[in-house]
Every structure is written in C-alpha cells, then in structure tokens.
Motif scaffolding. Structure first.
Motif, PDB file in Angstrom:
ATOM      1  N   VAL A   1       0.850  -1.195   0.000  1.00  0.00           N
ATOM      2  CA  VAL A   1       0.000   0.000   0.000  1.00  0.00           C
ATOM      3  C   VAL A   1       0.881   1.238   0.000  1.00  0.00           C
ATOM      4  O   VAL A   1       1.885   1.291   0.710  1.00  0.00           O
ATOM      5  N   SER A   2       0.480   2.209  -0.782  1.00  0.00           N
ATOM      6  CA  SER A   2       1.173   3.500  -0.744  1.00  0.00           C
ATOM      7  C   SER A   2       0.137   4.588  -0.505  1.00  0.00           C
ATOM      8  O   SER A   2      -1.015   4.470  -0.913  1.00  0.00           O
TER       9      SER A   2
ATOM     10  N   LYS B   1      -6.084  -2.259   6.865  1.00  0.00           N
ATOM     11  CA  LYS B   1      -5.185  -2.479   8.007  1.00  0.00           C
ATOM     12  C   LYS B   1      -4.064  -1.433   7.997  1.00  0.00           C
ATOM     13  O   LYS B   1      -3.754  -0.828   9.020  1.00  0.00           O
ATOM     14  N   TYR B   2      -3.475  -1.204   6.832  1.00  0.00           N
ATOM     15  CA  TYR B   2      -2.404  -0.216   6.704  1.00  0.00           C
ATOM     16  C   TYR B   2      -2.909   1.173   7.090  1.00  0.00           C
ATOM     17  O   TYR B   2      -2.258   1.896   7.860  1.00  0.00           O
TER      18      TYR B   2
ATOM     19  N   LYS C   1     -12.594   3.532  13.549  1.00  0.00           N
ATOM     20  CA  LYS C   1     -13.410   2.416  13.070  1.00  0.00           C
ATOM     21  C   LYS C   1     -13.453   2.491  11.551  1.00  0.00           C
ATOM     22  O   LYS C   1     -13.040   3.491  10.955  1.00  0.00           O
ATOM     23  N   SER C   2     -13.975   1.417  10.957  1.00  0.00           N
ATOM     24  CA  SER C   2     -14.008   1.360   9.503  1.00  0.00           C
ATOM     25  C   SER C   2     -15.400   1.012   8.996  1.00  0.00           C
ATOM     26  O   SER C   2     -16.174   0.334   9.663  1.00  0.00           O
ATOM     27  N   CYS C   3     -15.691   1.484   7.796  1.00  0.00           N
ATOM     28  CA  CYS C   3     -16.959   1.232   7.124  1.00  0.00           C
ATOM     29  C   CYS C   3     -16.655   0.949   5.658  1.00  0.00           C
ATOM     30  O   CYS C   3     -15.925   1.713   5.017  1.00  0.00           O
ATOM     31  N   VAL C   4     -17.188  -0.159   5.154  1.00  0.00           N
ATOM     32  CA  VAL C   4     -16.979  -0.503   3.746  1.00  0.00           C
ATOM     33  C   VAL C   4     -18.319  -0.816   3.093  1.00  0.00           C
ATOM     34  O   VAL C   4     -19.221  -1.362   3.728  1.00  0.00           O
TER      35      VAL C   4
ATOM     36  N   GLN D   1      -6.497 -11.613   3.805  1.00  0.00           N
ATOM     37  CA  GLN D   1      -5.111 -12.036   4.032  1.00  0.00           C
ATOM     38  C   GLN D   1      -4.592 -11.568   5.382  1.00  0.00           C
ATOM     39  O   GLN D   1      -3.524 -11.989   5.803  1.00  0.00           O
ATOM     40  N   VAL D   2      -5.333 -10.684   6.037  1.00  0.00           N
ATOM     41  CA  VAL D   2      -4.942 -10.175   7.356  1.00  0.00           C
ATOM     42  C   VAL D   2      -6.146 -10.290   8.281  1.00  0.00           C
ATOM     43  O   VAL D   2      -7.281 -10.392   7.833  1.00  0.00           O
ATOM     44  N   ASP D   3      -5.890 -10.244   9.577  1.00  0.00           N
ATOM     45  CA  ASP D   3      -6.954 -10.333  10.562  1.00  0.00           C
ATOM     46  C   ASP D   3      -7.625  -8.969  10.680  1.00  0.00           C
ATOM     47  O   ASP D   3      -7.129  -8.081  11.375  1.00  0.00           O
TER      48      ASP D   3
END
Length: 179
Positions: free
Chosen positions: A81-82, A110-111, A125-128, A137-139
C-alpha cells in the motif's frame, strides 16, 4: 479483459444500495452522537459511497480524504500500500471513521488504520460498502459493512475497471460469458 463484451451480473442494485446506506447512516449516527467525528474517505473508489453516506447521517461531522493505492490497474491487490495524499487534519482526540469501497485482502484498511492510529485519534473504526471475507489475508473485519459478497471481480458505484465505470449506479460482477 474487455468487460464491454461480457455479461454483467448485478450484485447490488441501485435501490438496495440506497436502502443499505440509509441503515448504515442511522446506525453510525447513533454510535457517534455527541462525538467529534471525522469521516475519512479513501479515494478514488469510495467517493460516491462516502458522499451518499454522509448526506444521510444526522450528526455534525467533518470529511477528509486520503489517496491510497494497492491495485494500480490490476484486478487483484499488489499486496503493498502506498499513500499518495495523506490527511492534513490534526486527529488528536478525534473519532475517525475510515470509509472505503471494498475490503478484500484487508491489507489497505489495516495499513490505513495503523497509519491513522499514529496520529492519536480518540477512536478509529471502519466502514466498507463491500466485504469479500473469502479474500482476507490479514486479521481484519470492518466495523460497518454494507454488503458481504462472494469472491468476484466487481465494478460500479465507485469501483473501477481501468479507471472507468465508477459512475454506474449499481455494483456488478464481470462474468466470463460473452454478451
């Protein structure tokens, strides 16, 4: 892949998206009532979702933008990620909600959340709009999810193919079938 010559399978209709955004906006508004909310939209993919979401929210909030990249013009994440445009706001003591169009591998979200945590927010927090748990691929699991979908290549409602099709008002999967 020439998606114009392929059959498009509608996964989330325009009406379903509008209804789900109203539900999310109500839930998020209740959760952040009385707090100092900054909604961070990850560009370019989430700009349509973020705009529709914040217009339905009933609480005072600020909006900021970040530009990240992990796809380029590919159909799959590169795994790295950049950040090409970072948040300029002071986040100390601010409640942050990161909004993205899709979480599949989870690497970008995550990044970004780890990056923002270094800026000392009160919470994050996150919203998608879309979640592809089979590709994780990540927790990581988003706090607010519009739709959980199967592992398909999706386009529309902000999601692009070669920087096009973001303006389609629904989400579709590109099939292998010719039109």
């Amino acid at each position: 892949m020439d998606i114009e010559s392929k059959v498009w399978e509608v996964l989330c209709s325009e009406e379903e998206i509008k209804d789900r955004i109203s539900e999310l906006a109500e839930e998020i508004s209740k959760a952040y009532e009385g707090k100092n909310l900054l909604v961070v939209s990850l560009l370019k993919g989430s700009f349509i979702f973020t705009a529709d979401l914040v217009r339905k929210m009933s609480i005072p909030l600020k909006v900021a933008f970040m530009i990240t990249s992990s796809y380029g013009h590919s159909e799959t994440s590169s795994g790295s990620v950049s950040v090409s445009m970072d948040i300029q706001d002071n986040l100390e003591g601010v409640d942050v909600l990161v909004v993205d169009d899709i979480t599949d591998s989870g690497i970008t979200m995550k990044y970004v959340t780890e990056h923002i945590m270094k800026k000392s927010p009160a919470s994050i927090k996150s919203c998608v709009l879309l979640d592809k748990p089979d590709r994780r691929q990540v927790d990581l699991e988003a706090d607010y999810i519009g739709f959980s979908i199967e592992d398909k290549f999706v386009v529309g409602y902000g999601l692009n193919y070669g920087d096009y099709y973001r303006n389609i008002p629904y989400v579709f999967a590109v099939t292998n079938e010719d039109r």
